[in-house]
Design a protein around this motif. Structure first.
Motif, mmCIF file in Angstrom:
data_model
loop_
_atom_site.group_PDB
_atom_site.id
_atom_site.type_symbol
_atom_site.label_atom_id
_atom_site.label_comp_id
_atom_site.label_asym_id
_atom_site.label_seq_id
_atom_site.Cartn_x
_atom_site.Cartn_y
_atom_site.Cartn_z
ATOM 1 N N ARG A 92 25.709 43.910 42.120
ATOM 2 C CA ARG A 92 24.936 44.860 43.398
ATOM 3 C C ARG A 92 24.597 46.336 42.909
ATOM 4 N NH1 ARG A 92 30.334 45.663 46.412
ATOM 5 N NH2 ARG A 92 28.647 46.404 48.036
ATOM 6 N N SER A 93 25.045 46.693 41.290
ATOM 7 C CA SER A 93 24.819 48.441 41.187
ATOM 8 C C SER A 93 23.284 48.352 40.411
ATOM 9 C CB SER A 93 25.771 48.765 39.677
ATOM 10 O OG SER A 93 25.928 48.096 39.073
ATOM 11 N N TRP A 94 23.066 46.970 39.783
ATOM 12 C CA TRP A 94 21.464 46.389 39.247
ATOM 13 C C TRP A 94 20.611 46.711 41.063
ATOM 14 C CZ3 TRP A 94 19.000 48.218 34.987
ATOM 15 C CH2 TRP A 94 20.038 48.353 34.601
ATOM 16 N N ALA A 98 17.502 48.803 42.232
ATOM 17 C CA ALA A 98 15.986 48.420 41.755
ATOM 18 C C ALA A 98 15.377 48.329 42.596
ATOM 19 C CB ALA A 98 16.166 46.578 41.929
ATOM 20 N N GLN A 99 16.229 48.090 43.611
ATOM 21 C CA GLN A 99 15.478 48.438 45.097
ATOM 22 C C GLN A 99 15.207 49.584 46.233
ATOM 23 O OE1 GLN A 99 18.816 46.458 47.531
ATOM 24 N NE2 GLN A 99 18.336 44.370 47.050
ATOM 25 N N THR A 100 16.178 50.450 45.410
ATOM 26 C CA THR A 100 15.567 52.468 45.173
ATOM 27 C C THR A 100 14.476 52.152 44.327
ATOM 28 O OG1 THR A 100 17.953 53.123 45.358
ATOM 29 C CG2 THR A 100 16.421 54.031 44.900
ATOM 30 N N GLY A 101 14.324 51.999 43.604
ATOM 31 C CA GLY A 101 12.783 52.012 42.614
ATOM 32 C C GLY A 101 11.500 51.455 43.382
ATOM 33 N N LEU A 128 5.985 49.630 40.973
ATOM 34 C CA LEU A 128 6.741 48.855 41.855
ATOM 35 C C LEU A 128 6.674 47.352 41.200
ATOM 36 C CD1 LEU A 128 6.658 48.069 44.520
ATOM 37 C CD2 LEU A 128 4.655 47.697 45.596
ATOM 38 N N GLY A 129 5.756 47.146 39.807
ATOM 39 C CA GLY A 129 5.461 45.714 39.291
ATOM 40 C C GLY A 129 7.014 45.552 38.864
ATOM 41 N N PHE A 130 7.262 46.939 37.819
ATOM 42 C CA PHE A 130 8.548 46.726 36.963
ATOM 43 C C PHE A 130 9.685 46.757 38.265
ATOM 44 C CE2 PHE A 130 11.720 48.798 35.355
ATOM 45 C CZ PHE A 130 10.786 48.394 33.333
ATOM 46 N N ALA A 131 9.586 47.158 39.227
ATOM 47 C CA ALA A 131 11.422 47.350 40.160
ATOM 48 C C ALA A 131 11.090 46.395 40.830
ATOM 49 C CB ALA A 131 10.656 48.696 40.834
ATOM 50 N N SER A 132 9.840 45.190 41.299
ATOM 51 C CA SER A 132 10.174 44.489 42.375
ATOM 52 C C SER A 132 10.860 43.800 40.654
ATOM 53 C CB SER A 132 8.729 44.542 42.348
ATOM 54 O OG SER A 132 8.905 42.317 43.199
ATOM 55 N N ALA A 133 9.988 43.076 39.827
ATOM 56 C CA ALA A 133 10.063 42.234 39.454
ATOM 57 C C ALA A 133 11.984 42.530 38.274
ATOM 58 C CB ALA A 133 9.586 42.178 37.796
ATOM 59 N N THR A 134 12.769 43.006 37.744
ATOM 60 C CA THR A 134 13.632 43.528 37.914
ATOM 61 C C THR A 134 14.142 43.168 39.354
ATOM 62 O OG1 THR A 134 13.190 45.722 36.872
ATOM 63 C CG2 THR A 134 15.836 45.867 37.210
ATOM 64 N N MET A 203 12.158 47.695 53.575
ATOM 65 C CA MET A 203 12.853 47.323 52.012
ATOM 66 C C MET A 203 14.668 47.671 52.418
ATOM 67 S SD MET A 203 11.875 45.546 50.043
ATOM 68 C CE MET A 203 13.346 46.083 48.813
ATOM 69 N N GLY A 204 14.434 48.537 53.625
ATOM 70 C CA GLY A 204 16.069 48.870 53.495
ATOM 71 C C GLY A 204 16.851 47.659 54.120
ATOM 72 N N ILE A 205 16.497 46.787 54.706
ATOM 73 C CA ILE A 205 16.774 45.375 55.189
ATOM 74 C C ILE A 205 18.277 44.813 53.805
ATOM 75 C CG2 ILE A 205 17.127 42.269 55.519
ATOM 76 C CD1 ILE A 205 14.162 43.836 57.551
ATOM 77 N N GLY A 206 17.350 44.538 52.194
ATOM 78 C CA GLY A 206 17.375 44.637 51.382
ATOM 79 C C GLY A 206 18.866 45.135 51.105
ATOM 80 N N VAL A 207 18.847 46.793 50.611
ATOM 81 C CA VAL A 207 19.706 48.069 50.817
ATOM 82 C C VAL A 207 21.110 47.198 51.491
ATOM 83 C CG1 VAL A 207 20.145 50.000 50.772
ATOM 84 C CG2 VAL A 207 17.510 49.309 50.401
ATOM 85 N N ILE A 208 20.739 47.661 53.185
ATOM 86 C CA ILE A 208 21.989 47.087 53.940
ATOM 87 C C ILE A 208 23.447 45.813 53.130
ATOM 88 C CG2 ILE A 208 22.312 46.419 55.532
ATOM 89 C CD1 ILE A 208 20.209 47.649 57.161
ATOM 90 N N THR A 209 21.775 44.742 52.759
ATOM 91 C CA THR A 209 22.740 43.329 52.401
ATOM 92 C C THR A 209 23.473 43.515 51.482
ATOM 93 O OG1 THR A 209 20.642 42.371 53.062
ATOM 94 C CG2 THR A 209 22.391 41.385 51.689
#
Length: 522
Positions: A92-94, A98-101, A128-134, A203-209
């Motif tokens: 969850r920390s990673w 990643a989502q913040t990035g 964006l590509g790097f953060a999304s792949a992460t 993207m907040g949906i992913g953060v909240i999840t």
């Protein structure tokens, strides 16, 4: 194939509403949003801004992180993120990082006008590509660790469904929002700023999840080497130097590979094959430079040998040790399972256009209707995998993928028949969604909890490498034999996959029986 005990239909349908399955639906949406913001949506923005078509295509390189994510996947597996690790746990920390990035990169792109500063837009797209792949690395690891193997197929289905919904949001959704804020035929940078701002908000949906879900409870082998802050810094330094060496070698070897490509073409070789040979040599030199740098930094004491061994070599050795001779067959199956779909898919849009369908028809039938058929196919694949077992549906998916390619050959003789078009798209996307869901579940079952991120990242890279290389010659083949024989050929090359599924299933069953016998004796 595996002698998998059948689950009841009730158990299969109940898996749909399992909390972990619902979680993956939202995680899939979070993963599906960034990809189109680098590809088609960004391409339209760049063209409206007056960027040359040849330059627009270069932006697809911003997503190269997806193909090379196995390089930094071990860092995600081994390095606990400071402070957040204690608050949220490893995965969850990673995910939050990643989502913040991703949100930061989307906003960076949104507030950058490519007509004024194209270089800055390129940097934002790469970020964006790097953060999304992460994020993909962590979601894959989370999915595998969060539930037992019996639920992996349904979780894969939910992830695919969410991913496709995310693509709709970032594709049609972003374009619709941008269209609301600009006049027809005009270019308004603010319209795209609003559109990308809305995508960052989505993207907040992913953060909240991520904040709501629990950290997976797994038993894994802890690192022997990562203890002090200096260990992390030294390892990251080695990683950074290795990446720099790879990029530098990739840039400077162009002086060697470009003349080689030109010479091969002048000698009579087709441009696609010449480009493949030159590109392979360029990649080989770059990889060799990266490996040499990693070896040298280890030799001079930047990182302990054991640290590199544990991070990069141990996951590969573990896989070979667990599967023995079956490992070769399994890796071959991974490398070719999607070959019929990928090789055919490269020519699909060109085929629809050449056949006489309008852009509107292609968008409605192939993109919109086809997208929903893929989602339906993915959930069907998950349901059937829970009911009958992953390997059986893996076989069915490979069979249907080959058969549906023949439908394209038939369509080539009928001309622009909309009803036939819709029927073929329905069959192809349903079978594709079914096969992908089963395949992801299969790959998930191959990983070891101690090396989840690294092993799955390797598998996901292998599964598209050879098919994409082969797909590069699709246009040449169509020019030589025509569409009908091309599609029949893509069906034929899918037949060996069926034998590999059966062989891999039997070998892995034998291997599992031997392991069980050893455990019983001990």
């Amino acid at each position: 194939m595996h002698n998998t005990a059948l689950q009841s239909w009730g158990d299969s349908f109940r898996a749909f509403v399992h909390p972990r399955v619902i979680t993956m639906l939202f995680m899939g949406l979070s993963a599906g949003i960034p990809i189109l913001l680098i590809f088609s949506t960004l391409s339209i923005w760049l063209r409206e801004a007056g960027v040359e078509r040849s330059t627009v295509t270069y932006f697809s390189w911003a997503a190269l992180g997806y193909s090379f994510k196995f390089v930094w996947a071990p860092l995600i597996d081994r390095l606990p993120f400071p402070v957040l690790y204690g608050l949220l746990g490893r995965r969850r920390s990673w995910l939050i990082i990643a989502q913040t990035g991703i949100i930061g990169a989307i906003l960076w792109m949104g507030f950058t006008d490519p007509a004024q500063n194209l270089t800055m837009m390129a940097f934002a797209a790469v970020a964006l590509g790097f953060a999304s792949a992460t994020q993909d690395i962590v979601i894959d690891a989370y999915r595998i660790e969060a539930a037992d193997a019996d639920l992996q197929a349904m979780m894969s289905s939910a992830y695919i469904g969410g991913y496709r919904i995310g693509m709709i949001v970032a594709g049609a959704g972003a374009l619709t929002i941008a269209g609301l804020f600009e006049a027809e035929g005009s270019y308004e940078p603010m319209a795209w700023t609003v559109a990308y701002g809305c995508m960052a908000l989505a993207m907040g949906i992913g953060v909240i999840t991520t904040l709501i879900i629990g950290e997976p409870t797994v038993t894994r082998t802890d690192s022997k080497y990562f203890h002090e802050t200096s260990d992390y810094v030294r390892f990251l330094l080695m990683f950074a130097l290795t990446v720099i060496a790879f990029i530098a070698a990739n840039i400077y070897t162009a002086n060697l590979t470009n003349p080689l490509k030109s010479g091969l073409i002048d000698a009579g070789m087709i441009s696609e094959l010449a480009g493949f040979i030159a590109g392979t040599l360029k990649l080989a030199i770059s990889v060799a430079a990266a490996i040499l740098t990693a070896w040298l930094t280890t030799k001079v004491g930047v990182t302990p040998t054991g640290m590199v061994q544990e991070t990069y070599i141990a996951p590969v050795k573990d896989f070979i040790d667990r599967y023995g001779k079956a490992a070769i067959v399994v890796l071959t199956l991974i490398g070719v399972y999607r070959i019929a779909d990928i090789v055919m898919g490269v020519m699909a849009n060109v085929f629809y256009t050449d056949l006489g369908f309008s852009k509107e028809e292609i968008a409605t039938v192939s993109k919109t209707f086809g997208l929903f058929m893929t989602i339906a196919g993915s959930f069907l694949g998950g349901l059937l995998s829970v009911r009958y077992g992953v390997v059986r549906i893996l076989f069915l998916g490979a069979l249907l993928s080959a058969i549906t390619n023949i439908l394209f050959a038939i369509m080539a003789h009928l001309g622009p028949n909309t009803m036939m078009f819709a029927g073929v798209i329905a069959a192809d996307n349903l079978s594709g969604g079914l096969a992908t869901a089963a395949f992801i579940a299969y790959l998930s079952g191959l990983t070891n909890i101690s090396f989840t991120a690294m092993q799955y990242a390797i598998f996901s890279s292998i599964m598209t490498l050879f098919p994409k290389i082969l797909a590069g010659f699709s246009g040449t083949v169509v020019d030589s034999v025509g569409y009908s024989w091309f599609f029949i050929g893509t069906a034929i090359i899918g037949i060996p996959v069926l034998f590999l599924v059966v062989l891999a299933g039997r070998m892995m069953q034998i291997n599992a029986d031997k392991q069980a016998e050893i455990e019983t004796k001990t």
